[in-house]
Design a protein around this motif. Structure first.
Motif, PDB file in Angstrom:
ATOM      1  N   UNK A 160       0.850  -1.192   0.000  1.00  0.00           N
ATOM      2  CA  UNK A 160       0.000   0.000   0.000  1.00  0.00           C
ATOM      3  C   UNK A 160       0.887   1.243   0.000  1.00  0.00           C
ATOM      4  N   UNK A 161       0.872   1.985  -1.112  1.00  0.00           N
ATOM      5  CA  UNK A 161       1.759   3.138  -1.266  1.00  0.00           C
ATOM      6  C   UNK A 161       1.476   4.262  -0.272  1.00  0.00           C
ATOM      7  N   UNK A 162       0.326   4.238   0.347  1.00  0.00           N
ATOM      8  CA  UNK A 162      -0.070   5.334   1.237  1.00  0.00           C
ATOM      9  C   UNK A 162       0.350   5.108   2.687  1.00  0.00           C
ATOM     10  N   UNK A 163       1.168   4.104   2.936  1.00  0.00           N
ATOM     11  CA  UNK A 163       1.595   3.803   4.307  1.00  0.00           C
ATOM     12  C   UNK A 163       3.103   4.014   4.458  1.00  0.00           C
ATOM     13  N   UNK A 164       3.531   4.238   5.684  1.00  0.00           N
ATOM     14  CA  UNK A 164       4.946   4.410   5.979  1.00  0.00           C
ATOM     15  C   UNK A 164       5.727   3.126   5.710  1.00  0.00           C
ATOM     16  N   UNK A 165       5.047   1.987   5.847  1.00  0.00           N
ATOM     17  CA  UNK A 165       5.727   0.700   5.697  1.00  0.00           C
ATOM     18  C   UNK A 165       5.658   0.177   4.267  1.00  0.00           C
ATOM     19  N   UNK A 166       5.290   1.042   3.330  1.00  0.00           N
ATOM     20  CA  UNK A 166       5.178   0.639   1.929  1.00  0.00           C
ATOM     21  C   UNK A 166       6.483   0.016   1.431  1.00  0.00           C
ATOM     22  N   UNK A 167       6.362  -1.183   0.863  1.00  0.00           N
ATOM     23  CA  UNK A 167       7.494  -1.853   0.252  1.00  0.00           C
ATOM     24  C   UNK A 167       8.291  -2.756   1.162  1.00  0.00           C
ATOM     25  N   UNK A 168       8.002  -2.763   2.478  1.00  0.00           N
ATOM     26  CA  UNK A 168       8.752  -3.662   3.359  1.00  0.00           C
ATOM     27  C   UNK A 168       8.102  -5.039   3.359  1.00  0.00           C
ATOM     28  N   UNK A 169       8.881  -6.029   3.728  1.00  0.00           N
ATOM     29  CA  UNK A 169       8.347  -7.361   3.985  1.00  0.00           C
ATOM     30  C   UNK A 169       8.204  -7.535   5.494  1.00  0.00           C
ATOM     31  N   UNK A 226       8.444 -11.285  10.482  1.00  0.00           N
ATOM     32  CA  UNK A 226       7.857 -12.613  10.661  1.00  0.00           C
ATOM     33  C   UNK A 226       6.346 -12.431  10.591  1.00  0.00           C
ATOM     34  N   UNK A 227       5.623 -13.522  10.405  1.00  0.00           N
ATOM     35  CA  UNK A 227       4.168 -13.414  10.252  1.00  0.00           C
ATOM     36  C   UNK A 227       3.539 -12.932  11.557  1.00  0.00           C
ATOM     37  N   UNK A 228       3.945 -13.537  12.661  1.00  0.00           N
ATOM     38  CA  UNK A 228       3.525 -13.059  13.975  1.00  0.00           C
ATOM     39  C   UNK A 228       4.638 -12.187  14.564  1.00  0.00           C
ATOM     40  N   UNK A 229       4.230 -11.266  15.417  1.00  0.00           N
ATOM     41  CA  UNK A 229       5.197 -10.367  16.070  1.00  0.00           C
ATOM     42  C   UNK A 229       6.044  -9.596  15.056  1.00  0.00           C
ATOM     43  N   UNK A 230       5.394  -9.147  13.982  1.00  0.00           N
ATOM     44  CA  UNK A 230       6.075  -8.365  12.955  1.00  0.00           C
ATOM     45  C   UNK A 230       6.605  -7.062  13.567  1.00  0.00           C
ATOM     46  N   UNK A 231       7.879  -6.775  13.318  1.00  0.00           N
ATOM     47  CA  UNK A 231       8.496  -5.560  13.864  1.00  0.00           C
ATOM     48  C   UNK A 231       8.388  -4.368  12.913  1.00  0.00           C
ATOM     49  N   UNK A 232       7.802  -4.570  11.737  1.00  0.00           N
ATOM     50  CA  UNK A 232       7.631  -3.490  10.747  1.00  0.00           C
ATOM     51  C   UNK A 232       8.960  -2.756  10.507  1.00  0.00           C
ATOM     52  N   UNK A 233      10.006  -3.541  10.280  1.00  0.00           N
ATOM     53  CA  UNK A 233      11.353  -3.002  10.112  1.00  0.00           C
ATOM     54  C   UNK A 233      11.526  -2.479   8.691  1.00  0.00           C
ATOM     55  N   UNK A 234      11.737  -1.154   8.562  1.00  0.00           N
ATOM     56  CA  UNK A 234      11.854  -0.561   7.235  1.00  0.00           C
ATOM     57  C   UNK A 234      13.088  -1.046   6.485  1.00  0.00           C
ATOM     58  N   UNK A 235      14.073  -1.557   7.203  1.00  0.00           N
ATOM     59  CA  UNK A 235      15.282  -2.043   6.540  1.00  0.00           C
ATOM     60  C   UNK A 235      15.063  -3.334   5.765  1.00  0.00           C
ATOM     61  N   UNK A 236      13.910  -3.963   5.999  1.00  0.00           N
ATOM     62  CA  UNK A 236      13.631  -5.216   5.283  1.00  0.00           C
ATOM     63  C   UNK A 236      13.413  -4.976   3.778  1.00  0.00           C
ATOM     64  N   UNK A 237      13.139  -3.728   3.376  1.00  0.00           N
ATOM     65  CA  UNK A 237      13.121  -3.425   1.936  1.00  0.00           C
ATOM     66  C   UNK A 237      14.477  -3.770   1.323  1.00  0.00           C
ATOM     67  N   UNK A 238      15.532  -3.237   1.981  1.00  0.00           N
ATOM     68  CA  UNK A 238      16.873  -3.422   1.440  1.00  0.00           C
ATOM     69  C   UNK A 238      17.365  -4.854   1.629  1.00  0.00           C
ATOM     70  N   UNK A 239      17.189  -5.407   2.818  1.00  0.00           N
ATOM     71  CA  UNK A 239      17.715  -6.747   3.069  1.00  0.00           C
ATOM     72  C   UNK A 239      17.091  -7.775   2.128  1.00  0.00           C
ATOM     73  N   UNK A 247      11.843  -0.606  -3.953  1.00  0.00           N
ATOM     74  CA  UNK A 247      12.611   0.561  -4.393  1.00  0.00           C
ATOM     75  C   UNK A 247      11.790   1.839  -4.267  1.00  0.00           C
ATOM     76  N   UNK A 248      10.508   1.766  -4.600  1.00  0.00           N
ATOM     77  CA  UNK A 248       9.648   2.947  -4.436  1.00  0.00           C
ATOM     78  C   UNK A 248       9.548   3.338  -2.958  1.00  0.00           C
ATOM     79  N   UNK A 249       9.430   2.343  -2.091  1.00  0.00           N
ATOM     80  CA  UNK A 249       9.376   2.633  -0.657  1.00  0.00           C
ATOM     81  C   UNK A 249      10.682   3.209  -0.143  1.00  0.00           C
ATOM     82  N   UNK A 250      11.814   2.691  -0.645  1.00  0.00           N
ATOM     83  CA  UNK A 250      13.123   3.228  -0.257  1.00  0.00           C
ATOM     84  C   UNK A 250      13.275   4.667  -0.729  1.00  0.00           C
ATOM     85  N   UNK A 251      12.745   4.964  -1.907  1.00  0.00           N
ATOM     86  CA  UNK A 251      12.781   6.326  -2.430  1.00  0.00           C
ATOM     87  C   UNK A 251      12.016   7.283  -1.520  1.00  0.00           C
TER      88      UNK A 251
END
Length: 514
Positions: A104-113, A116-129, A161-165
């Protein structure tokens, strides 16, 4: 980009690349599974066996609590080996990974994976990793994968890449910014997204320019994150479309290996502090990614700065997959320095770093064959990953003991060739702590003027009162102080600081004596 900056980068790059090749013979190694040494193959197979235990199906390991990053690298490792059934397992993993991205492009977490399925840390670095590992898979193994998987990978890395941008991480966030620059340049070029491509190019130039200011990266001296930085530079070298980024990557990688070998002691199998980001104090007792790179480079278990068996931070061994797929590129002179101690040296560095405190932080370090120490001046950031003062030494039975002060914002530390001096900063703390690891340690070791340990005596010069000498529980050591080492025998020594202490006077002077 301003014309003056373009000119600066152009000439700096020409000079730096020229220096990179001047009188420097580079050892390169392109790995395939078949060409791995016995030692390298054993490390690799142990990781796969840990990820997929015997008798376990691939579906069984894709649990709600497992790391999506490590499983992406598992798919990458399986494709690298490509034994019977490996690519089929990799397909199952990739289908699972690719459906767990936030698009969802309208969220801060756009483009991250998800982490984990449970206890997701919403780590923005997961785009790059994860994004960078998927790019490796797309480049090297697309002939092994169904076309729909390749299409989903492409969709995923475009979102990343769009999220990293949108995030636009600063160049001083070293390991992530290097991967982010690559991710955006690669995706932008491959899929005709000029704005994203140009952002990647600009970030790469900014990283290169920042490095030139003091010939160091801002995330300085991290046993873990130096290893990630090497992976990022390997991505520039191997897969960037821009010739400029490729050449900057090769030049930085060469210079960076030189910096690593200056700070690496092959007898102690460690780098001295201070550590700007560290999860432990001894690479032979926890797994650090820099240690993995060095282990593969020296290709000798006896020389490798790694634990001999699984232990803390073993999950970092998943980095074997990108490392083997990127290959090794290191000056031959520096490769030799990873294998044998050369000579004692006193080292100083000015670090362009934006942690709270001075914008330029001062590092001093002393390297000896069987002991070393380092200090950090100018940091006020309170973070357990920062170790502002460290001493390491070899014991009579070959173990590594150490002393450290944490990045708690209370103190400044500097070392000379013979002594460590700890100062209070202007916050006027009422106390500060020193931590010591030594097996079979007792409180009686800490006398007012001398601390006696196996292989080392530390002379103590201070007028301060010691108010506490406490042993630290293992769990608290790992969680509260970012020391993952599998050890027991830690003491915390608390010194009381009188009110209105003159910050120009050292609180304690510590003199190592072998």
């Amino acid at each position: 980009m301003k014309k003056s900056l373009v000119i600066y980068v152009f000439f700096a790059l020409q000079f730096f690349v020229a220096k990179a090749t001047e009188n420097d013979d580079i050892y390169t190694k392109k790995y395939t599974y078949q060409t791995l040494s016995t030692y390298q193959k054993r490390l690799f197979e142990e990781v796969l066996a840990d990820e997929i235990p015997a008798g376990t199906s691939i579906e069984d390991v894709l649990t709600d609590n497992t790391s999506l990053r490590s499983k992406t690298r598992l798919a990458e490792a399986l494709l690298f080996r490509n034994a019977t059934g490996d690519k089929e397992k990799a397909v199952v993993i990739l289908r699972w990974i690719l459906k767990n991205q936030y698009q969802d492009e309208n969220t801060k977490i756009y483009g991250i994976w998800k982490t984990s399925i449970k206890n997701d840390k919403f780590d923005q670095n997961w785009r790059e990793f994860i994004g960078c590992d998927l790019i490796i898979i797309r480049n090297k193994f697309r002939n092994l994968l169904p076309e729909n998987i390749i299409k989903d990978i492409e969709t995923g890395i475009i979102h990343a890449a769009r999220g990293a941008f949108k995030r636009n991480v600063a160049p001083d966030y070293t390991n992530i910014s290097i991967m982010s620059a690559f991710l955006m340049e690669y995706v932008g070029t491959e899929f005709g997204l000029d704005e994203i491509k140009n952002a990647g190019l600009k970030k790469a130039r900014d990283i290169f320019k920042l490095y030139q200011t003091n010939k160091t990266f801002s995330e300085f001296n991290s046993p873990t994150y130096y290893g990630v930085t090497l992976i990022g530079l390997g991505l520039w070298r191997e897969f960037a479309f821009s010739k400029e980024i490729q050449e900057m990557g090769k030049a930085l990688e060469k210079d960076f290996w030189h910096e690593i070998t200056i700070f690496y002691n092959p007898i102690l199998k460690n780098m001295p502090g201070p550590y700007f980001r560290a999860y432990g104090m001894d690479m032979t007792k926890y797994f650090a990614i820099t240690g993995t790179w060095i282990a593969l480079a020296v290709d000798d278990e006896k020389l490798a700065p790694m634990p001999l068996k699984k232990g803390p931070k073993y999950g970092e061994m998943s980095n074997l997959a990108p490392i083997f797929n990127l290959g090794l590129s290191i000056p031959k002179n520096d490769l030799m320095k990873l294998k044998a101690f050369s000579k004692p040296q006193f080292i100083t560095r000015n670090i362009p770093n934006n942690y709270k405190g001075d914008s330029i932080k001062k590092v001093t370090a002393m390297m000896n064959k069987d002991w070393m120490m380092g200090g950090l001046w100018g940091n006020k950031r309170v973070w357990e990953q920062i170790k502002t003062g460290t001493i390491h030494w070899k014991t009579t039975d070959g173990d590594i003991f150490w002393l450290m002060t944490l990045g708690d914002g209370k103190t400044n530390v500097k070392v000379s060739e013979t002594q460590m001096s700890i100062f209070a900063n202007e916050t006027q703390p009422s106390s500060f702590e020193v931590f010591v690891y030594a097996k079979n340690l007792t409180k009686e070791a800490f006398t007012p003027t001398k601390w006696n340990f196996s292989g080392m005596t530390l002379g103590i010069n201070t007028t301060l009162k010691i108010t506490q000498i406490d042993s630290i529980e293992d769990k608290k050591l790992h969680e509260g102080y970012a020391v993952s080492d599998e050890i027991t025998g830690i003491f915390k020594i608390v010194f009381e600081i009188p009110a209105n202490w003159d910050i120009k006077k050292p609180l304690v002077e510590i003199t190592p004596k072998k």
